[in-house]
Design an enzyme around this catalytic site. Structure first.
Site, mmCIF file in Angstrom:
data_model
loop_
_atom_site.group_PDB
_atom_site.id
_atom_site.type_symbol
_atom_site.label_atom_id
_atom_site.label_comp_id
_atom_site.label_asym_id
_atom_site.label_seq_id
_atom_site.Cartn_x
_atom_site.Cartn_y
_atom_site.Cartn_z
ATOM 1 C CG ASN A 1 -6.721 -1.575 0.104
ATOM 2 O OD1 ASN A 1 -5.882 -1.207 -0.718
ATOM 3 N ND2 ASN A 1 -6.415 -1.852 1.362
ATOM 4 C CG HIS B 1 -3.557 2.951 1.100
ATOM 5 N ND1 HIS B 1 -3.933 2.474 -0.127
ATOM 6 C CD2 HIS B 1 -3.700 1.927 1.974
ATOM 7 C CE1 HIS B 1 -4.278 1.205 0.001
ATOM 8 N NE2 HIS B 1 -4.154 0.845 1.258
ATOM 9 C CB CYS C 1 -0.939 0.004 1.201
ATOM 10 S SG CYS C 1 -1.927 -1.478 1.285
HETATM 11 N N1 COA Z 1 -19.015 -10.266 5.965
HETATM 12 C C1 COA Z 1 -19.705 -10.507 7.093
HETATM 13 N N2 COA Z 1 -19.124 -10.748 8.274
HETATM 14 C C2 COA Z 1 -17.789 -10.727 8.323
HETATM 15 C C3 COA Z 1 -17.002 -10.475 7.182
HETATM 16 C C4 COA Z 1 -17.662 -10.241 5.971
HETATM 17 N N3 COA Z 1 -17.007 -9.950 4.834
HETATM 18 N N4 COA Z 1 -15.708 -10.500 7.541
HETATM 19 C C5 COA Z 1 -15.654 -10.769 8.860
HETATM 20 N N5 COA Z 1 -16.921 -10.898 9.326
HETATM 21 C C6 COA Z 1 -17.337 -11.164 10.709
HETATM 22 C C7 COA Z 1 -16.288 -11.882 11.501
HETATM 23 O O1 COA Z 1 -16.356 -13.261 11.299
HETATM 24 C C8 COA Z 1 -16.647 -11.470 12.918
HETATM 25 O O2 COA Z 1 -17.718 -12.273 13.332
HETATM 26 P P1 COA Z 1 -17.835 -12.767 14.879
HETATM 27 O O3 COA Z 1 -17.951 -11.497 15.671
HETATM 28 O O4 COA Z 1 -19.062 -13.603 14.869
HETATM 29 O O5 COA Z 1 -16.564 -13.497 15.153
HETATM 30 C C9 COA Z 1 -17.177 -10.043 12.761
HETATM 31 O O6 COA Z 1 -17.518 -9.928 11.375
HETATM 32 C C10 COA Z 1 -16.191 -8.993 13.140
HETATM 33 O O7 COA Z 1 -14.953 -9.279 12.498
HETATM 34 P P2 COA Z 1 -13.710 -8.368 12.688
HETATM 35 O O8 COA Z 1 -12.598 -8.912 11.863
HETATM 36 O O9 COA Z 1 -13.459 -8.130 14.150
HETATM 37 O O10 COA Z 1 -14.242 -6.996 12.060
HETATM 38 P P3 COA Z 1 -13.582 -5.588 12.032
HETATM 39 O O11 COA Z 1 -14.516 -4.591 12.573
HETATM 40 O O12 COA Z 1 -12.178 -5.603 12.564
HETATM 41 O O13 COA Z 1 -13.478 -5.295 10.479
HETATM 42 C C11 COA Z 1 -11.839 -5.228 8.752
HETATM 43 C C12 COA Z 1 -12.664 -6.099 9.672
HETATM 44 C C13 COA Z 1 -10.953 -6.119 7.921
HETATM 45 C C14 COA Z 1 -12.783 -4.448 7.854
HETATM 46 C C15 COA Z 1 -11.008 -4.235 9.612
HETATM 47 O O14 COA Z 1 -10.318 -4.950 10.611
HETATM 48 C C16 COA Z 1 -10.040 -3.463 8.812
HETATM 49 O O15 COA Z 1 -10.417 -2.683 7.955
HETATM 50 N N6 COA Z 1 -8.748 -3.595 9.103
HETATM 51 C C17 COA Z 1 -7.727 -2.888 8.404
HETATM 52 C C18 COA Z 1 -7.587 -3.486 7.069
HETATM 53 C C19 COA Z 1 -6.671 -2.736 6.206
HETATM 54 O O16 COA Z 1 -6.645 -1.542 6.247
HETATM 55 N N7 COA Z 1 -5.954 -3.490 5.411
HETATM 56 C C20 COA Z 1 -5.117 -2.966 4.440
HETATM 57 C C21 COA Z 1 -4.001 -2.268 5.035
HETATM 58 S S1 COA Z 1 -3.481 -1.247 3.872
#
Ligand code: COA
Length: 332
Positions: free
Chosen positions: A289, A259, A113
């Site tokens: 992204n 980003h 990124c």
């Molecule tokens: N659809 C539905 N549910 C989903 C899912 C999807 N696509 N992906 C995960 N879940 C569920 C999980 O299984 C979890 O369920 P549970 O509570 O029953 O265990 C719940 O949603 C929460 O998951 P979690 O991973 O804690 O969610 P979050 O709020 O952290 O959001 C991201 C996940 C990936 C969106 C977030 O962590 C994020 O944006 N992180 C940074 C990513 C990033 O910037 N990456 C690139 C770097 S450049």
């Protein structure tokens, strides 16, 4: 000492639009979850034989045209991608072939990124040193071919999109200039967001015997929550680093382009820096992204919508796998 500026920008995204509702059909997810957690409404995924270098080529043609130079004026190529056409050679030489550019140097950057800002920084230094006058910097990614599109991969695969952006960085003879760039990395978190195979540590002959059955290691693995927490910390730090370095405050920023990792991350930074809605640009809603491509794509669209004008203070910032993070402060 010569100074550099961004003279022209271009972008290209595939035609194929994948809406959140399309993902609902192939994995256990919902439009509501994706929009609420990431801000993403749709993304582009390639079809047919489009490649990373080809998308970079299309974006570059537009950047060259907008910079009002000829491809023969390009002295050096920098190509940032985590999804190259080949394991080797790099995509820079493939782009050179596609554009039929003379035998200039071509460098590939593997900084995910942050790749575009790393590329910008390299270009800036070459121009400041007097070595080159016009450098093509490209960020291009095809994620869609490497995502786990089953429910198992849903927390990663709903986020990523395909696309390319490009910029011509040239010697500046006017007030426009790249004021400074700031680069960081923290390799101890390399495994928190990674695709680890194929690689020399898991070479092809071993992979075939080992864990072919579930594709482990081939798909992106991301500790989303940990990445999120680090992203908001490092974005803020590196933006302030660029402002402090140039004796500016966040009030001086006319346009902030981060980003496009997650709309919630951008909104958090906006709030922390007390930035007005008019002084930040986000388009993750439409493209997801696109890692190394996201900043030049956003830059292009912000310019297109007249949100950046001559003399504006533009701040670019990125965070991603590595971890790596970076910023650039530009007098436009
Ligand atoms: N659809 C539905 N549910 C989903 C899912 C999807 N696509 N992906 C995960 N879940 C569920 C999980 O299984 C979890 O369920 P549970 O509570 O029953 O265990 C719940 O949603 C929460 O998951 P979690 O991973 O804690 O969610 P979050 O709020 O952290 O959001 C991201 C996940 C990936 C969106 C977030 O962590 C994020 O944006 N992180 C940074 C990513 C990033 O910037 N990456 C690139 C770097 S450049």
């Amino acid at each position: 000492m010569p100074k550099s500026k961004i003279k022209g920008v271009g972008f290209y995204v595939p035609d194929n639009v994948i809406k959140n509702s399309d993902l609902e059909e192939i994995m256990d997810t919902s439009d509501e979850w994706i929009q609420e957690r990431t801000g993403i409404k749709e993304r582009r995924w390639v079809e047919g034989d489009l490649t990373t270098s080809l998308m970079g080529t299309y974006a570059s043609k537009i950047a060259i045209k907008n910079a009002k130079i000829s491809k023969n004026d390009i002295d050096f190529i920098i190509f940032a991608t985590l999804s190259p056409d080949y394991f080797f050679p790099g995509s820079g030489v493939l782009l050179q072939k596609n554009l039929q550019i003379k035998e200039v140097g071509a460098l590939d950057i593997r900084n995910q990124c942050s790749g575009f800002i790393y590329g910008l920084s390299v270009a800036d230094q070459y121009i400041k040193s007097g070595m080159y006058e016009n450098i093509l910097v490209v960020g291009s990614e095809i994620h869609s071919g490497g995502l786990d599109k089953s429910s198992r991969g849903r927390s990663v695969s709903v986020i990523f999109g395909d696309g390319a952006g490009a910029a011509i960085v040239s010697k500046s003879n006017d007030e426009s200039e790249i004021l400074s760039t700031h680069l960081h990395s923290e390799g101890k978190f390399a495994d928190e967001l990674a695709v680890i195979k194929p690689a020399t540590t898991f070479w092809i002959d071993k992979i075939i015997d080992d864990d072919e059955e579930d594709g482990k290691g081939f798909f992106p693995k991301m500790n989303g929550n940990f990445v999120f927490k680090n992203a908001i910390k490092r974005f803020e730090e590196v933006i302030f680093e660029s402002l402090n370095h140039n004796n500016y405050t966040s009030k001086d920023i006319d346009m902030l382009i981060t980003h496009q990792a997650n709309l919630r991350i951008s909104q958090y930074i906006q709030k922390k820096l007390n930035i007005d809605d008019n002084n930040i640009f986000n388009n993750i809603m439409s493209y997801g992204n696109t890692t190394a491509a996201s900043i030049p794509i956003a830059l292009y669209e912000a310019l297109e919508k007249n949100k950046i004008k001559r003399g504006d203070l533009v701040c670019l910032a990125a965070f991603g796998s590595g971890f790596t993070w970076a910023s650039a402060l530009i007098r436009w």
